[in-house]
Scaffold this motif. Structure first.
Motif: not given
Length: 311
Positions: A153, A59, A65, A150-151, A182, A111, A62
């Motif tokens: 989530i 992750y 959020f 994945l950036q 994040a 996550y 990421v």
């Protein structure tokens, strides 16, 4: 082998018999008991903790959020499903991620839960809202339930997230601390109030007065949250405009998150959206006094003031 077992479990929990047991049968009583919910949280903590300690860089990319806020039944599931179809985003449904933030989970544990939920929901075609009618938010050829880089989530549980943040202002600070690098960002989905109130009446078998009370309590929380959330971290969506202008609206949303939105992705998402906003307020009879009460209350909120029963 592991994937086939997961697929079998997902098929079982998505069956009509299981859903009836958990929503209307004897299981509904068990699943609503607070102690049972606490056990579920504890189980998830134990299941996700070992992997979270590996710190294998899964992750590391990421940046953001995402939490949804807003009154329940306002369209957050649709918007979340479209974002989940983006190759660089995971937006799970029905997770209540803030519950895990409040329970002391670290960000990698959260996550993992979100990725797993997104994957499992994709297995059943992003079907939701059985108690009204079955909605299928599956988008062919896109990335629901999986990701490329994945950036972004998060989850699309708007109603409970709004209540949690509104009732516990310190939870916002805790969210910042847990997510660390994040950045928390928020999507606020607003819909004609008569529709979510109607949905609460039907799905929750509530009285008009009770549904109105719960709806406008969330609106009060939204007013307070907008005073403490940085405006640059909040993206407001009016459901009706989003449905009428899906490509433009989704492009603006992706820009808010710093995500590239190509034509193929936008076209695929737009293809599943209704030609016009659904108006479930007409599914039940509204007495004139009830209409007036909703309009009188709505006038107190800048994000609702322009709505009428007809529009």
């Amino acid at each position: 082998m592991k994937q086939s077992i997961e697929q079998a479990w997902v098929s079982f929990t998505n069956s009509d018999r299981y859903q009836q047991f958990t929503k209307q049968g004897a299981g509904a009583v068990l699943f609503r008991v607070i102690r049972y919910r606490e056990l579920v949280v504890a189980k998830n903590y134990v299941a996700t903790y070992p992997r979270s300690r590996l710190n294998n860089g899964t992750y590391s990319g990421v940046r953001i959020f995402c939490s949804f806020i807003g009154p329940t039944k306002s369209g957050s599931t649709l918007v979340g499903s479209l974002l989940d179809a983006h190759p660089d985003a995971i937006l799970a449904d029905e997770v209540d991620a803030l519950r895990y933030v409040n329970a002391g989970f670290n960000r990698h544990q959260i996550y993992d839960i979100l990725v797993k939920r997104s994957r499992r929901h994709a297995m059943i075609g992003r079907v939701t809202a059985r108690r009204l009618k079955a909605y299928n938010f599956e988008i062919d050829g896109q990335w629901q339930g999986r990701y490329r880089n994945l950036q972004v989530i998060g989850d699309s549980k708007a109603g409970i997230s709004t209540r949690r943040l509104g009732e516990n202002p310190k939870l916002l600070e805790r969210l910042e601390k847990v997510m660390r690098n994040a950045e928390p960002r928020f999507i606020m989905v607003i819909r004609n109030p008569f529709d979510p109130i109607t949905a609460m009446r039907i799905r929750g078998q509530r009285s008009v007065a009770d549904a109105m009370t719960r709806y406008f309590e969330n609106c009060d929380h939204l007013v307070a949250l907008r005073q403490v959330i940085d405006p640059e971290r909040l993206h407001m969506i009016h459901y009706e405009r989003f449905v009428n202008e899906p490509r433009e609206s989704l492009h603006r949303l992706c820009t808010f998150f710093g995500l590239q939105a190509d034509r193929e992705y936008l076209d695929a998402c737009a293809a599943i959206i209704y030609e016009k906003p659904e108006q479930i307020r007409y599914d039940v009879e509204w007495q004139p006094a009830w209409r007036e009460a909703v309009l009188e209350k709505s006038a107190n909120y800048d994000f609702l003031v322009d709505y009428t029963f007809e529009n």
